[in-house]
Write a protein that holds these residues in place. Structure first.
Motif, PDB file in Angstrom:
ATOM      1  N   ASP A 134       0.851  -1.196   0.000  1.00 42.15           N
ATOM      2  CA  ASP A 134       0.000   0.000   0.000  1.00 42.15           C
ATOM      3  C   ASP A 134       0.884   1.242   0.000  1.00 42.15           C
ATOM      4  OD1 ASP A 134      -1.878   1.981   0.315  1.00 42.15           O
ATOM      5  OD2 ASP A 134      -2.499   1.395   2.330  1.00 42.15           O
ATOM      6  N   PRO A 135       0.728   2.136  -0.978  1.00 46.10           N
ATOM      7  CA  PRO A 135       1.565   3.347  -0.991  1.00 46.10           C
ATOM      8  C   PRO A 135       1.333   4.260   0.213  1.00 46.10           C
ATOM      9  CG  PRO A 135      -0.159   3.471  -2.677  1.00 46.10           C
ATOM     10  CD  PRO A 135      -0.172   2.072  -2.155  1.00 46.10           C
ATOM     11  N   ASN A 136       0.197   4.095   0.901  1.00 46.91           N
ATOM     12  CA  ASN A 136      -0.087   4.897   2.095  1.00 46.91           C
ATOM     13  C   ASN A 136       0.163   4.130   3.392  1.00 46.91           C
ATOM     14  OD1 ASN A 136      -1.078   7.382   0.851  1.00 46.91           O
ATOM     15  ND2 ASN A 136      -2.752   6.110   0.092  1.00 46.91           N
ATOM     16  N   HIS A 137       0.939   3.084   3.301  1.00 44.64           N
ATOM     17  CA  HIS A 137       1.168   2.206   4.445  1.00 44.64           C
ATOM     18  C   HIS A 137       1.721   2.956   5.660  1.00 44.64           C
ATOM     19  CE1 HIS A 137       1.949  -1.678   6.372  1.00 44.64           C
ATOM     20  NE2 HIS A 137       3.139  -1.211   6.727  1.00 44.64           N
ATOM     21  N   SER A 179       1.940   7.115  10.469  1.00 44.29           N
ATOM     22  CA  SER A 179       3.080   7.423  11.330  1.00 44.29           C
ATOM     23  C   SER A 179       3.910   8.593  10.821  1.00 44.29           C
ATOM     24  CB  SER A 179       3.985   6.189  11.486  1.00 44.29           C
ATOM     25  OG  SER A 179       4.431   5.731  10.224  1.00 44.29           O
ATOM     26  N   THR A 180       3.944   8.775   9.502  1.00 43.68           N
ATOM     27  CA  THR A 180       4.775   9.842   8.935  1.00 43.68           C
ATOM     28  C   THR A 180       3.976  10.990   8.326  1.00 43.68           C
ATOM     29  OG1 THR A 180       4.875   8.854   6.724  1.00 43.68           O
ATOM     30  CG2 THR A 180       6.518   8.112   8.329  1.00 43.68           C
ATOM     31  N   GLY A 181       2.710  10.735   7.984  1.00 45.55           N
ATOM     32  CA  GLY A 181       1.910  11.737   7.293  1.00 45.55           C
ATOM     33  C   GLY A 181       2.177  11.791   5.805  1.00 45.55           C
ATOM     34  N   LEU A 182       2.985  10.855   5.293  1.00 47.72           N
ATOM     35  CA  LEU A 182       3.437  10.909   3.905  1.00 47.72           C
ATOM     36  C   LEU A 182       3.153   9.603   3.173  1.00 47.72           C
ATOM     37  CD1 LEU A 182       7.029  12.313   4.637  1.00 47.72           C
ATOM     38  CD2 LEU A 182       4.948  13.644   4.234  1.00 47.72           C
ATOM     39  N   ARG A 189      10.077  15.477   6.420  1.00 48.51           N
ATOM     40  CA  ARG A 189       9.948  15.326   4.972  1.00 48.51           C
ATOM     41  C   ARG A 189      10.809  14.195   4.424  1.00 48.51           C
ATOM     42  NH1 ARG A 189       5.727  18.272   3.663  1.00 48.51           N
ATOM     43  NH2 ARG A 189       6.508  18.211   1.528  1.00 48.51           N
ATOM     44  N   THR A 190      11.317  13.364   5.293  1.00 46.10           N
ATOM     45  CA  THR A 190      12.217  12.290   4.855  1.00 46.10           C
ATOM     46  C   THR A 190      11.517  10.953   4.656  1.00 46.10           C
ATOM     47  OG1 THR A 190      12.765  11.704   7.135  1.00 46.10           O
ATOM     48  CG2 THR A 190      14.177  13.350   6.057  1.00 46.10           C
ATOM     49  N   LEU A 191      10.321  10.778   5.220  1.00 49.51           N
ATOM     50  CA  LEU A 191       9.618   9.491   5.273  1.00 49.51           C
ATOM     51  C   LEU A 191      10.328   8.535   6.225  1.00 49.51           C
ATOM     52  CD1 LEU A 191       7.047   8.219   4.013  1.00 49.51           C
ATOM     53  CD2 LEU A 191       8.471   7.199   2.262  1.00 49.51           C
ATOM     54  N   LEU A 192      11.088   9.091   7.146  1.00 52.21           N
ATOM     55  CA  LEU A 192      11.809   8.274   8.127  1.00 52.21           C
ATOM     56  C   LEU A 192      11.502   8.694   9.565  1.00 52.21           C
ATOM     57  CD1 LEU A 192      15.324   8.154   6.400  1.00 52.21           C
ATOM     58  CD2 LEU A 192      13.688   6.260   6.584  1.00 52.21           C
ATOM     59  N   LEU A 249      -3.077  14.883   0.649  1.00 48.65           N
ATOM     60  CA  LEU A 249      -2.266  15.956   1.198  1.00 48.65           C
ATOM     61  C   LEU A 249      -1.260  15.383   2.195  1.00 48.65           C
ATOM     62  CD1 LEU A 249      -4.957  18.723   1.814  1.00 48.65           C
ATOM     63  CD2 LEU A 249      -3.525  18.351  -0.203  1.00 48.65           C
ATOM     64  N   LEU A 250      -0.206  16.133   2.422  1.00 47.46           N
ATOM     65  CA  LEU A 250       0.846  15.682   3.324  1.00 47.46           C
ATOM     66  C   LEU A 250       0.634  16.272   4.707  1.00 47.46           C
ATOM     67  CD1 LEU A 250       3.875  16.322   0.936  1.00 47.46           C
ATOM     68  CD2 LEU A 250       2.412  14.298   1.076  1.00 47.46           C
ATOM     69  N   THR A 251       0.914  15.480   5.718  1.00 56.43           N
ATOM     70  CA  THR A 251       0.910  15.970   7.095  1.00 56.43           C
ATOM     71  C   THR A 251       2.357  16.232   7.471  1.00 56.43           C
ATOM     72  OG1 THR A 251      -1.013  14.594   7.569  1.00 56.43           O
ATOM     73  CG2 THR A 251       0.187  15.493   9.452  1.00 56.43           C
ATOM     74  N   THR A 252       2.636  17.427   7.957  1.00 56.36           N
ATOM     75  CA  THR A 252       4.025  17.809   8.191  1.00 56.36           C
ATOM     76  C   THR A 252       4.122  18.656   9.448  1.00 56.36           C
ATOM     77  OG1 THR A 252       5.970  18.697   7.046  1.00 56.36           O
ATOM     78  CG2 THR A 252       3.940  19.957   6.851  1.00 56.36           C
ATOM     79  N   VAL A 253       5.322  18.786   9.967  1.00 53.42           N
ATOM     80  CA  VAL A 253       5.563  19.689  11.090  1.00 53.42           C
ATOM     81  C   VAL A 253       5.699  21.106  10.539  1.00 53.42           C
ATOM     82  CG1 VAL A 253       7.146  20.336  12.948  1.00 53.42           C
ATOM     83  CG2 VAL A 253       6.679  17.921  12.494  1.00 53.42           C
ATOM     84  N   ALA A 254       4.934  22.048  11.096  1.00 57.46           N
ATOM     85  CA  ALA A 254       5.020  23.448  10.664  1.00 57.46           C
ATOM     86  C   ALA A 254       6.189  24.150  11.343  1.00 57.46           C
ATOM     87  CB  ALA A 254       3.719  24.178  10.964  1.00 57.46           C
ATOM     88  N   TYR A 255       6.280  24.010  12.659  1.00 61.64           N
ATOM     89  CA  TYR A 255       7.421  24.551  13.390  1.00 61.64           C
ATOM     90  C   TYR A 255       7.377  24.073  14.835  1.00 61.64           C
ATOM     91  CZ  TYR A 255       3.837  28.146  14.443  1.00 61.64           C
ATOM     92  OH  TYR A 255       2.672  28.794  14.790  1.00 61.64           O
TER      93      TYR A 255
END
Length: 576
Positions: free
Chosen positions: A152-155, A159-162, A220-223, A318-324
């Motif tokens: 699954d590409p969204n696997h 956990s990562t938002g990506l 943004r690393t997927l790690l 959409l991507l879930t990411t840390v803003a700051y």
């Protein structure tokens, strides 16, 4: 076209306060803050006063992009560092004119293009390969391999938002490991370091003393696991990456250490801020409340919507990411993001590749020569489509051409494509963030195009607030570095909003709901026609060609064998 109106006040919830009131929320320290702004196409160094954050010196240079194959994008890491040193040197030379000197720079912040990945030798400090840019798609096969493994590409999205995509650093590190012998050997010998551009910059500025990154870049690393904000063991195992290769994750704003490189004009200065460029732009636009949204218009477009202290996981790509995260003990603020891969790059393509546009900076002039795009739609999916489609097999199309179509219509359609792609993302953000989005903050080089800004307002049906800073990325990074504990050049108090010194031009929609719905519907039809263009037939094609070569060689083989047999037969007959 309705021209943008220059409002006397900002678009903040509270009107712009006087300078004196603003300073009440600021600690009264004198000092300068420098910012390394490392983008995809340019590198710059800016110097700001505090607490008013006035830019008093700056220098920028172009950064070369290497394209060895279609869809491959690289940069020279050594050129990056040389350019940073050059920009810092030239900017510092401007300080005496303003009554300052290099010794007045109290601290330095870094903001950088995200996802772009560099691997280097920890012993020699030399890069093991060129930097792989965020938009590089050579990892498509690696993506397919990983997706086949997890089904699954969204696997890892929870956990990562990506999603698993060519976009992110994990895939780039894995590709380098699998395809570059020097990288494999360095990994075996445990001397390989890997990171995003910020990590490479810090490593060089500190002579290898610091191998660090911040949460915005790490997200943004997927790690990185969004909950723990640490490298995730499951992800590291899945991608075959050793944790010892990776930088230590920090907050965006803290005292990291001193710059010690003898090559750097910044030697002896403190490093206290690191942010990915789009998160820095969000902060610089003062989008500090949930629901506030900005779009940065450059070679690509990047929309971020502040979602507060809880991550929102998208169902629409959409991507879930840390803003700051403005300090080790500060709360983590999250955002959802959508990226437009090709925005200003479409105009560069019209200029450099098909030569429809003499100069991309003249796009507004050429587009204004026609009242509409003449029902022409341009889907610039040169390397696939990003959010909300995430289709690597899409390719660019220009559709709706007639015998009356002129190059002006195509230029206007290119501008409209930026606006339509922005609306694609805003539609998803509105559905998912749970907050009302009633205006769009805009910055970036392309926002000088008044027609583009008006078309954007007409496409989304809401006001567009164009920052007079044009590019708020360096400003956001300056605030981040200046407010770090131990630096204390300013105090960040977003709830008071006293010191919002960003003013806006406002562009209001001039179209009706019916007009917007009709045009957006045609855009969606054009997008559908761009999908699935790349068919996975490489192996089939190679197999066919191999068979063809074998088949085409058969007549000659038969001829030679039969000729040889006839010769043997005749010799045998003559011998008798």
């Amino acid at each position: 076209m309705t021209e943008g109106k220059n409002l006397p006040h900002s678009s903040a919830d509270v009107p712009f306060r006087s300078k004196e009131l603003r300073k009440q929320s600021l600690i009264q320290h004198s000092g300068l803050v420098g910012v390394i702004d490392e983008g995809t196409k340019t590198i710059g160094f800016s110097i700001y006063t505090t607490p008013d954050f006035k830019e008093i010196a700056a220098h920028r240079v172009e950064l070369s992009v290497i394209t060895p194959q279609d869809g491959w994008y690289e940069q020279d890491p050594l050129e990056m560092m040389a350019s940073i040193n050059k920009c810092a040197e030239e900017a510092i030379k401007q300080l005496p004119e303003q009554g300052f000197s290099a010794s007045d720079i109290v601290t330095v912040g870094i903001t950088n293009q995200r996802e772009t990945t560099i691997v280097w030798d920890a012993v020699t400090g030399k890069p093991l390969y060129n930097a792989l840019l965020w938009k590089d798609i050579r990892t498509s096969t690696t993506v397919e391999h990983i997706v086949a493994k997890v089904q699954d590409p969204n696997h890892f999205r929870s956990s990562t938002g990506l999603p698993i995509s060519t976009y992110f650093s994990a895939l780039k590190i894995r590709w380098l490991r699998d395809n570059v012998p020097e990288v494999r050997q360095a990994i075996r010998e445990r001397r390989c370091k890997a990171g995003t551009v910020d990590s490479w910059i810090v490593w060089n500025l500190t002579n290898g003393a610091l191998h660090i990154t911040d949460v915005t870049n790490a997200s943004r690393t997927l790690l990185m696991n969004l909950e723990t904000q640490a490298w995730d063991p499951v992800l590291l195992k899945t991608f075959g990456i050793r944790e010892e290769m990776l930088p230590t994750i920090h907050s965006c704003s803290e005292v990291f250490g001193k710059i010690t490189s003898e090559r750097s004009p910044l030697r002896g200065m403190t490093l206290s801020g690191i942010m990915g460029n789009q998160q820095a732009s969000l902060l610089g636009q003062m989008c500090v409340k949930p629901g506030q949204t900005k779009n940065t218009y450059r070679s690509g477009c990047f929309l971020l919507c502040n979602t507060g202290d809880k991550p929102v996981f998208s169902r629409h790509g959409l991507l879930t990411t840390v803003a700051y995260k403005l300090g080790p003990q500060a709360p983590t603020i999250y955002a959802i993001e959508g990226a437009v891969s090709v925005a200003g790059h479409a105009l560069s393509w019209l200029q450099n590749k098909v030569r429809i546009l003499p100069d991309s900076r003249d796009a507004e002039k050429y587009a204004e020569m026609v009242p509409t795009s003449g029902d022409v739609y341009f889907v610039p999916a040169f390397t696939g489509l990003y959010a909300p489609y995430w289709r690597q097999n899409a390719r660019g199309i220009i559709i709706g051409l007639t015998q009356f179509t002129r190059k002006n219509h195509i230029v206007r359609a290119a501008l409209e494509s930026i606006c339509f792609q922005t609306r694609d993302i805003l539609e998803c953000m509105h559905q998912e963030c749970g907050y009302e989005i009633n205006k769009l903050h805009a910055d970036g080089k392309l926002t000088t195009n008044n027609l583009l800004m008006q078309l954007q307002a007409d496409t989304i049906g809401m006001p567009v607030f164009r920052s007079q800073l044009m590019d708020s990325t360096a400003f956001g990074a300056a605030m981040c570095a200046a407010q770090a504990d131990g630096i204390n050049l300013c105090q960040f108090e977003p709830e008071k909003r006293y010191y919002e010194n960003v003013h806006y031009d406002t562009f209001l929609a001039t179209t009706t709901d019916v007009e917007r719905k009709e045009r957006y519907g045609k855009w969606k039809r054009a997008v559908e026609r761009s999908l699935g263009w790349v068919i996975k037939q490489k192996k089939t094609r190679e197999y066919t060609e191999e068979n063809y070569r074998m088949m085409s060689s058969l007549p000659a083989s038969i001829f030679l064998i039969s000729s040889f047999a006839m010769l043997v037969h005749s010799l045998a007959a003559s011998g008798q």
